[in-house]
Design a protein around this motif. Structure first.
Motif, mmCIF file in Angstrom:
data_model
loop_
_atom_site.group_PDB
_atom_site.id
_atom_site.type_symbol
_atom_site.label_atom_id
_atom_site.label_comp_id
_atom_site.label_asym_id
_atom_site.label_seq_id
_atom_site.Cartn_x
_atom_site.Cartn_y
_atom_site.Cartn_z
ATOM 1 N N THR A 200 46.732 71.263 38.271
ATOM 2 C CA THR A 200 45.705 71.187 36.897
ATOM 3 C C THR A 200 45.766 69.800 36.649
ATOM 4 O O THR A 200 46.686 69.082 36.812
ATOM 5 C CB THR A 200 45.946 72.136 35.942
ATOM 6 N N VAL A 201 44.552 69.294 35.992
ATOM 7 C CA VAL A 201 44.527 67.855 35.267
ATOM 8 C C VAL A 201 43.849 68.322 33.899
ATOM 9 O O VAL A 201 42.992 68.782 33.509
ATOM 10 C CB VAL A 201 43.328 67.106 35.936
ATOM 11 N N ASP A 202 44.892 67.871 32.956
ATOM 12 C CA ASP A 202 44.630 68.098 31.485
ATOM 13 C C ASP A 202 44.383 69.766 31.276
ATOM 14 O O ASP A 202 43.503 69.930 30.305
ATOM 15 C CB ASP A 202 43.323 67.193 31.105
ATOM 16 N N GLY A 203 45.196 70.349 31.902
ATOM 17 C CA GLY A 203 45.085 71.878 31.732
ATOM 18 C C GLY A 203 44.413 72.798 32.556
ATOM 19 O O GLY A 203 44.213 73.815 32.462
ATOM 20 N N GLN A 204 43.293 72.208 33.142
ATOM 21 C CA GLN A 204 42.530 72.830 34.201
ATOM 22 C C GLN A 204 42.123 72.144 35.633
ATOM 23 O O GLN A 204 42.325 71.156 35.780
ATOM 24 C CB GLN A 204 41.036 73.158 33.565
ATOM 25 N N PRO A 205 41.788 73.084 36.468
ATOM 26 C CA PRO A 205 41.651 72.704 37.895
ATOM 27 C C PRO A 205 40.491 71.383 37.743
ATOM 28 O O PRO A 205 39.359 71.756 37.117
ATOM 29 C CB PRO A 205 41.087 73.704 38.664
ATOM 30 N N PHE A 206 40.368 70.380 38.430
ATOM 31 C CA PHE A 206 39.418 69.495 38.322
ATOM 32 C C PHE A 206 38.404 69.808 38.820
ATOM 33 O O PHE A 206 37.051 69.288 38.570
ATOM 34 C CB PHE A 206 39.901 68.309 39.114
ATOM 35 N N ARG A 207 38.247 70.784 39.645
ATOM 36 C CA ARG A 207 36.914 71.373 40.475
ATOM 37 C C ARG A 207 36.102 71.631 39.337
ATOM 38 O O ARG A 207 34.725 71.663 39.549
ATOM 39 C CB ARG A 207 37.370 72.332 41.532
ATOM 40 N N GLY A 208 36.488 72.436 38.263
ATOM 41 C CA GLY A 208 35.757 72.984 37.261
ATOM 42 C C GLY A 208 35.095 72.071 36.375
ATOM 43 O O GLY A 208 34.306 72.594 35.490
ATOM 44 N N ARG A 209 35.262 70.871 36.610
ATOM 45 C CA ARG A 209 34.692 69.911 35.432
ATOM 46 C C ARG A 209 33.213 69.499 36.265
ATOM 47 O O ARG A 209 33.186 68.825 37.219
ATOM 48 C CB ARG A 209 35.448 68.837 35.432
ATOM 49 N N PRO A 210 32.133 69.585 35.408
ATOM 50 C CA PRO A 210 30.794 68.948 36.041
ATOM 51 C C PRO A 210 30.815 67.512 36.084
ATOM 52 O O PRO A 210 29.723 67.038 36.778
ATOM 53 C CB PRO A 210 29.821 69.912 34.970
ATOM 54 N N ARG A 211 31.314 66.741 35.137
ATOM 55 C CA ARG A 211 31.124 65.341 35.428
ATOM 56 C C ARG A 211 32.532 64.925 35.595
ATOM 57 O O ARG A 211 33.093 64.076 34.737
ATOM 58 C CB ARG A 211 30.456 64.894 33.926
ATOM 59 N N GLY A 212 33.029 64.944 36.917
ATOM 60 C CA GLY A 212 34.324 64.636 37.267
ATOM 61 C C GLY A 212 34.565 63.192 36.901
ATOM 62 O O GLY A 212 35.890 63.075 36.539
ATOM 63 N N LEU A 213 33.850 62.208 37.157
ATOM 64 C CA LEU A 213 34.278 60.734 36.944
ATOM 65 C C LEU A 213 34.860 60.457 35.632
ATOM 66 O O LEU A 213 35.224 59.509 35.216
ATOM 67 C CB LEU A 213 33.095 59.770 37.567
ATOM 68 N N ARG A 214 34.309 61.107 34.675
ATOM 69 C CA ARG A 214 34.570 61.036 33.291
ATOM 70 C C ARG A 214 36.017 61.412 33.144
ATOM 71 O O ARG A 214 36.623 61.198 31.936
ATOM 72 C CB ARG A 214 33.634 61.818 32.378
ATOM 73 N N HIS A 215 36.514 62.215 33.986
ATOM 74 C CA HIS A 215 37.863 62.572 33.663
ATOM 75 C C HIS A 215 38.870 62.228 34.783
ATOM 76 O O HIS A 215 40.105 62.100 34.216
ATOM 77 C CB HIS A 215 37.999 64.232 33.694
ATOM 78 N N VAL A 216 38.574 61.998 36.014
ATOM 79 C CA VAL A 216 39.506 61.510 36.866
ATOM 80 C C VAL A 216 38.735 60.475 37.747
ATOM 81 O O VAL A 216 37.578 60.842 38.231
ATOM 82 C CB VAL A 216 40.055 62.642 37.802
ATOM 83 N N GLY A 217 39.321 59.287 37.884
ATOM 84 C CA GLY A 217 38.736 58.248 38.688
ATOM 85 C C GLY A 217 39.649 58.367 39.834
ATOM 86 O O GLY A 217 40.965 58.163 39.907
ATOM 87 N N ALA A 218 39.073 58.003 41.155
ATOM 88 C CA ALA A 218 39.936 58.135 42.166
ATOM 89 C C ALA A 218 39.373 57.313 43.498
ATOM 90 O O ALA A 218 38.084 57.125 43.863
ATOM 91 C CB ALA A 218 39.897 59.774 42.860
ATOM 92 N N LEU A 219 40.445 56.711 44.309
ATOM 93 C CA LEU A 219 39.926 55.973 45.343
ATOM 94 C C LEU A 219 40.984 56.501 46.653
ATOM 95 O O LEU A 219 42.265 56.205 46.435
ATOM 96 C CB LEU A 219 40.572 54.522 45.215
ATOM 97 N N LEU A 220 40.303 57.223 47.446
ATOM 98 C CA LEU A 220 41.207 57.785 48.546
ATOM 99 C C LEU A 220 40.797 57.108 49.840
ATOM 100 O O LEU A 220 41.921 56.809 50.674
ATOM 101 C CB LEU A 220 40.656 59.121 48.634
#
Length: 303
Positions: free
Chosen positions: A59-79
């Protein structure tokens, strides 16, 4: 926080991630280390919901990241810095990300300036060097001004100025109270950047501790010594309880005695020393020692 609990990922009969549990906390840079094939990239992809775990949860901040509709506002990633459409300009690439995440368009120009690509914003990405693509990927991660950031090998292709800039950026982001997780093989840079380490091997947790604590698990501090009379010095230091071994190009690595004590003993026996260099605890040395049994590919391995 990023909370990983009993995370497991299997591909057929192969276990890529094995019952992994750790927490990445805000306000510090956490280095995510492991040999090739350790499961680092798979773990990062499961954090982002790109791969589904076989078992466990993340979880990210208590919930799965996949459930966030505006993901880039919560997690930024460079893979993967190369995973971009080469026909688009840098600005167009970021504009698509901004629109899909309801991020104001003006953020595109802001992050391009922040990563040093303001003058290249209208250029097609296909003409970018790897280092420029890394900067663009970092810009994408910063676009939503998120509290959590993940980076997978962000230093590849960067010149020395770029490496110095990224190091400062990570420290700045952590200083702002964000959660920063960085996967890298560049031990020297992790030594200069990370506050905390999560180390895995063959998918399992090896260490979850501060940088200093992990480095202290490796070999003891040593002293590099050079002398025209290595045999005599070796015999002298060994008699005093030191361990002495060759250290390449005529040098000796001495553990068990301090530099001043080595100098004092050599002076008493009139042995010339041409170098006396203390070597502190090293992240690279500790990493190599503690992950040796977890690496799948070792050069010179008789297997």
């Amino acid at each position: 926080m990023i909370e990983v609990n009993g995370l497991t990922k299997r591909y057929g009969g192969t276990t890529a991630v094995d019952d992994l549990t750790f927490t990445v906390r805000p306000g510090r840079v956490t280095g995510f280390l492991g040999p090739n094939g350790a499961g680092k990239s798979t773990t990062l992809r499961m954090i982002l919901g790109l791969n589904a775990p076989t078992g466990g949860s993340v979880t990210v901040d208590g919930q799965p990241f996949r459930g966030r509709p505006r993901g880039l506002r919560h997690v930024g990633a460079l893979l993967d810095a190369a995973d971009v459409h080469g026909g688009r300009s840098a600005a167009a690439h970021l504009a698509v990300l901004a629109r899909s995440n309801a991020i104001p368009r003006e953020r595109v120009a802001q992050v391009l300036r922040e990563v040093g690509l303001a003058e290249a914003g209208r250029r097609r990405i296909a003409g970018f060097s790897l280092g420029m693509k890394q900067r663009l990927g970092i810009a994408g991660a910063l676009l939503g001004d998120p509290p959590v950031l993940l980076f997978d090998e962000p230093l590849n292709g960067l010149d020395p100025e770029g490496v110095r800039w990224v190091r400062g950026l990570f420290r700045q982001l952590a200083g702002e109270g964000r959660t920063v997780l960085v996967s890298s093989h560049m031990m020297r840079e992790m030594e200069n950047t990370a506050d905390h380490l999560v180390v895995i091997g063959r998918g399992a947790l090896i260490a979850d501790q501060s940088l200093a604590e992990f480095a202290g698990r490796g070999a003891r501090p040593s002293v590099t010594v050079r002398t025209p009379e290595p045999d005599a010095l070796t015999a002298l230091l060994t008699a005093q309880g030191a361990a002495v071994r060759p250290d390449g190009e005529g040098a000796l690595a001495v553990t068990g005695l301090t530099g001043p004590r080595i100098a004092e003993l050599a002076f008493e026996r009139r042995l010339l020393l041409t170098e006396l260099t203390p070597r502190g605890l090293s992240l690279e040395r500790a990493f190599m020692e503690l992950t040796a049994d977890h690496a799948d590919h070792l050069a010179g391995d008789p297997r």
